[in-house]
Design a protein around this motif. Structure first.
Motif, PDB file in Angstrom:
ATOM      1  N   ALA A 115       0.819  -1.218   0.000  1.00 41.98           N
ATOM      2  CA  ALA A 115       0.000   0.000   0.000  1.00 41.98           C
ATOM      3  C   ALA A 115       0.851   1.265   0.000  1.00 41.98           C
ATOM      4  O   ALA A 115       0.420   2.313  -0.486  1.00 41.98           O
ATOM      5  CB  ALA A 115      -0.945  -0.003   1.195  1.00 41.98           C
ATOM      6  N   ARG A 116       2.034   1.199   0.579  1.00 38.54           N
ATOM      7  CA  ARG A 116       2.992   2.307   0.603  1.00 38.54           C
ATOM      8  C   ARG A 116       2.389   3.620   1.125  1.00 38.54           C
ATOM      9  O   ARG A 116       2.458   4.664   0.453  1.00 38.54           O
ATOM     10  CB  ARG A 116       3.593   2.538  -0.787  1.00 38.54           C
ATOM     11  CG  ARG A 116       4.345   1.359  -1.345  1.00 38.54           C
ATOM     12  CD  ARG A 116       5.244   1.757  -2.494  1.00 38.54           C
ATOM     13  NE  ARG A 116       4.499   2.335  -3.604  1.00 38.54           N
ATOM     14  CZ  ARG A 116       4.020   1.645  -4.636  1.00 38.54           C
ATOM     15  NH1 ARG A 116       4.190   0.349  -4.681  1.00 38.54           N
ATOM     16  NH2 ARG A 116       3.361   2.244  -5.608  1.00 38.54           N
ATOM     17  N   PRO A 117       1.802   3.624   2.318  1.00 42.16           N
ATOM     18  CA  PRO A 117       1.254   4.878   2.850  1.00 42.16           C
ATOM     19  C   PRO A 117       2.372   5.795   3.350  1.00 42.16           C
ATOM     20  O   PRO A 117       3.498   5.347   3.612  1.00 42.16           O
ATOM     21  CB  PRO A 117       0.393   4.392   4.020  1.00 42.16           C
ATOM     22  CG  PRO A 117       1.097   3.159   4.499  1.00 42.16           C
ATOM     23  CD  PRO A 117       1.622   2.495   3.257  1.00 42.16           C
ATOM     24  N   ARG A 118       2.054   7.087   3.509  1.00 44.47           N
ATOM     25  CA  ARG A 118       3.030   8.032   4.053  1.00 44.47           C
ATOM     26  C   ARG A 118       3.136   7.913   5.574  1.00 44.47           C
ATOM     27  O   ARG A 118       4.206   8.124   6.144  1.00 44.47           O
ATOM     28  CB  ARG A 118       2.627   9.461   3.682  1.00 44.47           C
ATOM     29  CG  ARG A 118       2.745   9.770   2.197  1.00 44.47           C
ATOM     30  CD  ARG A 118       2.338  11.202   1.921  1.00 44.47           C
ATOM     31  NE  ARG A 118       3.141  12.138   2.698  1.00 44.47           N
ATOM     32  CZ  ARG A 118       2.815  13.412   2.915  1.00 44.47           C
ATOM     33  NH1 ARG A 118       1.680  13.896   2.412  1.00 44.47           N
ATOM     34  NH2 ARG A 118       3.600  14.192   3.615  1.00 44.47           N
ATOM     35  N   ARG A 119       2.024   7.614   6.225  1.00 48.02           N
ATOM     36  CA  ARG A 119       1.996   7.435   7.674  1.00 48.02           C
ATOM     37  C   ARG A 119       1.101   6.238   8.005  1.00 48.02           C
ATOM     38  O   ARG A 119       0.249   5.843   7.195  1.00 48.02           O
ATOM     39  CB  ARG A 119       1.453   8.687   8.390  1.00 48.02           C
ATOM     40  CG  ARG A 119       2.245   9.970   8.144  1.00 48.02           C
ATOM     41  CD  ARG A 119       3.540   9.960   8.929  1.00 48.02           C
ATOM     42  NE  ARG A 119       4.350  11.131   8.632  1.00 48.02           N
ATOM     43  CZ  ARG A 119       4.283  12.281   9.314  1.00 48.02           C
ATOM     44  NH1 ARG A 119       3.394  12.423  10.271  1.00 48.02           N
ATOM     45  NH2 ARG A 119       5.090  13.269   9.017  1.00 48.02           N
ATOM     46  N   LEU A 120       1.271   5.713   9.208  1.00 46.33           N
ATOM     47  CA  LEU A 120       0.493   4.558   9.642  1.00 46.33           C
ATOM     48  C   LEU A 120      -0.082   4.828  11.027  1.00 46.33           C
ATOM     49  O   LEU A 120       0.637   5.254  11.932  1.00 46.33           O
ATOM     50  CB  LEU A 120       1.382   3.309   9.680  1.00 46.33           C
ATOM     51  CG  LEU A 120       0.715   1.991  10.069  1.00 46.33           C
ATOM     52  CD1 LEU A 120      -0.296   1.558   9.004  1.00 46.33           C
ATOM     53  CD2 LEU A 120       1.773   0.891  10.246  1.00 46.33           C
ATOM     54  N   LEU A 121      -1.390   4.580  11.182  1.00 45.80           N
ATOM     55  CA  LEU A 121      -2.063   4.717  12.470  1.00 45.80           C
ATOM     56  C   LEU A 121      -2.580   3.339  12.881  1.00 45.80           C
ATOM     57  O   LEU A 121      -3.382   2.728  12.165  1.00 45.80           O
ATOM     58  CB  LEU A 121      -3.228   5.711  12.379  1.00 45.80           C
ATOM     59  CG  LEU A 121      -4.109   5.855  13.624  1.00 45.80           C
ATOM     60  CD1 LEU A 121      -3.292   6.347  14.822  1.00 45.80           C
ATOM     61  CD2 LEU A 121      -5.284   6.797  13.344  1.00 45.80           C
ATOM     62  N   ILE A 122      -2.110   2.855  14.028  1.00 45.79           N
ATOM     63  CA  ILE A 122      -2.472   1.527  14.532  1.00 45.79           C
ATOM     64  C   ILE A 122      -3.452   1.703  15.677  1.00 45.79           C
ATOM     65  O   ILE A 122      -3.140   2.358  16.676  1.00 45.79           O
ATOM     66  CB  ILE A 122      -1.217   0.760  15.002  1.00 45.79           C
ATOM     67  CG1 ILE A 122      -0.208   0.644  13.854  1.00 45.79           C
ATOM     68  CG2 ILE A 122      -1.585  -0.622  15.522  1.00 45.79           C
ATOM     69  CD1 ILE A 122       1.132   0.070  14.266  1.00 45.79           C
TER      70      ILE A 122
END
Length: 243
Positions: A171-178
């Protein structure tokens, strides 16, 4: 007289031969015999056929599209054991933010989308607070369906955690929220398995991505005091990217 004896001997031989044909070959045996049972039948084994072809090892997905197709069609996925239609990830590649939760809630399964009902309303408010909405993010869950009672096995959790690392890489996101304790523990968290206020590197198959871990909206509904800590975590997502 001799002719009479010969006739008796012949009759005796015929008598013994009849009993022999009937299966009586001795006057007394050591083991009981069920004379009324059917005689065993002997069946010949079929000739050995060609050896089974080796199992085909499916190639690992290399694009987000093939990953989603594999997620949907692969019968070995743990969700295939549960009832209910799967809720697939939404959003494309290179999103500003990818959000990962643990599994669909009952309301999610009813509506066919992640983070529905009151938890979804709160989640949308969280996105608005950092200048985003659902159309701008990539949203996914560790499990695409809900198991009975919401309980998952440790082996399944390890399987989907590995699967999610592949998902993040594609997916190559800029940021990740878990979101949520179970998600944080499965993925190793952004801070050693705990909710965090600042960005940390999340390792995936393609490298790293800045990530933050915080409470799931369902917990915030029951523990409003945690909202302040959650807000501090969200603020780190709108900071300037690190060089």
């Amino acid at each position: 007289m001799r002719g009479l004896m010969q006739d008796q001997a012949t009759a005796a031989d015929a008598y013994l031969a009849w009993w022999a044909l009937a299966g009586v070959d001795c006057a007394m045996g050591e083991a009981p015999v069920d004379w009324l049972s059917a005689a065993p039948t002997v069946t010949s084994s079929p000739p050995p056929g060609p050896s089974a072809a080796p199992a085909v090892i499916q190639e690992k997905p290399r694009t987000l599209e093939t990953f989603l197709a594999w997620l949907t069609g692969d019968p070995a996925q743990p969700e295939r054991r549960w009832t209910g239609a799967p809720i697939l990830p939404v959003g494309g590649q290179n999103a500003t933010l990818m959000v990962v939760t643990d599994l669909p809630d009952p309301a999610d399964m009813t509506e066919g989308r992640l983070l529905a009902d009151r938890a979804g309303d709160l989640f949308d408010a969280m996105l608005r607070a950092i200048g985003l909405d659902r159309s701008m993010i990539h949203l996914a869950s560790l499990f695409t369906a809900r198991p009975p009672g919401g309980m998952v096995e440790a082996a399944d959790l390890a399987t989907v955690a590995t699967r999610m690392r592949t998902h993040v890489a594609l997916a190559r996101p800029r940021r990740l929220l878990i979101l949520g304790d179970r998600t944080i523990r499965a993925l190793g968290g952004a801070n050693g398995g705990a909710a965090s206020e600042g960005l940390h590197d999340f390792n995936h198959e393609g490298g790293t991505v800045p990530a933050v871990a915080t409470f799931h909206p369902r917990l915030l509904l029951t523990q409003p005091a945690a909202k302040a800590e959650c807000w501090r975590a969200l603020q780190s997502l709108i900071e300037e990217p690190r060089p």
